[in-house]
Write an enzyme that holds these catalytic residues in place. Structure first.
Site, mmCIF file in Angstrom:
data_model
loop_
_atom_site.group_PDB
_atom_site.id
_atom_site.type_symbol
_atom_site.label_atom_id
_atom_site.label_comp_id
_atom_site.label_asym_id
_atom_site.label_seq_id
_atom_site.Cartn_x
_atom_site.Cartn_y
_atom_site.Cartn_z
ATOM 1 N N HIS A 140 -19.770 -16.518 -6.274
ATOM 2 C CA HIS A 140 -19.209 -17.733 -5.654
ATOM 3 C C HIS A 140 -18.149 -18.349 -6.567
ATOM 4 O O HIS A 140 -17.038 -18.673 -6.124
ATOM 5 C CB HIS A 140 -20.345 -18.728 -5.397
ATOM 6 C CG HIS A 140 -19.903 -20.084 -4.955
ATOM 7 N ND1 HIS A 140 -19.980 -20.511 -3.646
ATOM 8 C CD2 HIS A 140 -19.371 -21.127 -5.655
ATOM 9 C CE1 HIS A 140 -19.522 -21.748 -3.556
ATOM 10 N NE2 HIS A 140 -19.139 -22.152 -4.762
ATOM 11 N N GLU A 141 -18.468 -18.502 -7.849
ATOM 12 C CA GLU A 141 -17.519 -19.123 -8.780
ATOM 13 C C GLU A 141 -16.294 -18.230 -9.009
ATOM 14 O O GLU A 141 -15.163 -18.725 -9.097
ATOM 15 C CB GLU A 141 -18.214 -19.430 -10.112
ATOM 16 C CG GLU A 141 -19.343 -20.443 -10.011
ATOM 17 C CD GLU A 141 -18.895 -21.759 -9.396
ATOM 18 O OE1 GLU A 141 -17.721 -22.143 -9.572
ATOM 19 O OE2 GLU A 141 -19.718 -22.416 -8.729
ATOM 20 N N HIS A 144 -13.694 -18.609 -6.316
ATOM 21 C CA HIS A 144 -12.818 -19.766 -6.489
ATOM 22 C C HIS A 144 -11.604 -19.388 -7.332
ATOM 23 O O HIS A 144 -10.475 -19.792 -7.048
ATOM 24 C CB HIS A 144 -13.568 -20.909 -7.177
ATOM 25 C CG HIS A 144 -14.485 -21.686 -6.290
ATOM 26 N ND1 HIS A 144 -14.118 -22.121 -5.031
ATOM 27 C CD2 HIS A 144 -15.756 -22.133 -6.487
ATOM 28 C CE1 HIS A 144 -15.129 -22.800 -4.494
ATOM 29 N NE2 HIS A 144 -16.130 -22.819 -5.352
ATOM 30 N N GLU A 214 -15.699 -24.605 -0.467
ATOM 31 C CA GLU A 214 -17.063 -24.197 -0.823
ATOM 32 C C GLU A 214 -17.617 -23.216 0.205
ATOM 33 O O GLU A 214 -18.271 -22.226 -0.154
ATOM 34 C CB GLU A 214 -17.965 -25.428 -0.952
ATOM 35 C CG GLU A 214 -17.626 -26.336 -2.109
ATOM 36 C CD GLU A 214 -17.674 -25.639 -3.451
ATOM 37 O OE1 GLU A 214 -18.473 -24.697 -3.621
ATOM 38 O OE2 GLU A 214 -16.906 -26.034 -4.353
#
Length: 305
Positions: A140-141, A144, A214
């Site tokens: 997930h990070e 980004h 997100e």
């Protein structure tokens, strides 16, 4: 270099539109300040210097605020191994790996581009998550970073900060700047009104972009790892544990909510969800459930261990 994270055209459009609208707002804002302070050079130099500082040192600022420390492979071999594997799968540069000593379970990514990025996790997160869950959070990070929305949200957030600082500067310069005539007072009132409007609109634009990014990161991470249920399990576990952390321990962290894997609020938002940096846990789990069904995953979201 293009990574293998699933591109998100809707995220790109939202980032472009948000930055364009914010740009228009702040051009008008700076113009109003120039009229007030009667010095375009002062305003441009001040705004420019602070923007460069924020853009180039945003990773260091976030790391300092969150007590993050860069860690080498020898210190956290398993953490580095997961990041190495994900970066290899995604075909992207490996970011700097850091760990924060905070007990709050969370993670964040920062940096101006994929070649100058940092991914940081807290010791509270490492202690609570299983390997597959940690992989989902790190994916997930990393998404980004790959989507470049870290840089966009950093710039967008900075504009709100600079607005507040410049308004304070303008206020005190007028308050202690000696005698003011009626025209100056009117101009000052107009600028303060414009400033309030700019801040309010930028606040809403940034929050809307943050909520979508997100969801985009959850989607990209689930598709890259092929295990949306593990990410859903991590979300459920982290959100539940944050809710049990004392509110006073969360207050320092809340200033950086826009960068976190999940917000340090301690509760699910009600009406304030429209002003939140993140979608609700329910929205995130529903999306992961749909992806799980599309991939034919055997485990339901929230049940992976």
């Amino acid at each position: 270099m293009q990574s293998r994270f699933r591109s998100d055209r809707r995220l790109t459009v939202r980032m472009t539109v948000t930055m364009f609208l914010l740009g228009l707002l702040y051009v008008a804002f700076v113009a109003a300040l120039i009229v007030l302070l009667k010095s375009w050079l002062l305003v441009v130099v001040l705004v420019g210097a602070m923007f460069v500082a924020q853009f180039w040192f945003s990773d260091r600022i976030a790391m300092f605020a969150m007590h993050g420390q860069v860690v080498e492979r020898e210190e956290y071999p398993e953490l580095h191994a997961v990041v190495d594997r994900l970066c290899a799968i995604a075909d992207m540069p490996k970011p700097v790996v850091a760990v924060s000593s905070m007990d709050m379970p969370n993670a964040f990514a920062t940096g101006r581009n994929p070649d100058h990025a940092v991914v940081c996790v807290t010791t509270g997160l490492l202690r609570r998550l299983e390997p597959a869950e940690l992989e989902g959070v790190l994916a997930h990070e990393l998404s980004h970073v790959a989507h470049k929305d870290v840089a966009v949200i950093t710039i967008a957030s900075f504009l709100g900060v600079i607005a507040g600082l410049i308004v304070r500067f303008a206020f005190y310069s007028q308050l202690f700047g000696g005698r003011r005539d009626q025209n100056t007072a009117v101009v000052f009132a107009v600028v303060m009104g414009v400033s309030a409007a700019v801040y309010a609109i930028s606040f809403l634009l940034i929050r809307a972009l943050s909520r979508y990014r997100e969801l985009a990161a959850d989607r990209a991470a689930a598709l890259l790892t092929g295990r949306p249920s593990a990410l859903a399990s991590a979300l459920t576990k982290v959100s539940g544990d944050i809710a049990r952390i004392p509110t006073e321990d969360l207050r320092t962290a809340q200033a950086f909510n826009a960068f976190y894997f999940t917000p340090a609020t301690g509760k699910e938002p009600g009406i304030e969800r429209f002003f939140s940096t993140h979608p609700t846990l329910e929205q995130r789990l529903e999306q992961l459930g749909r992806i799980s069904a599309e991939l034919g995953e055997a485990a339901a979201p929230g049940t992976a261990g």
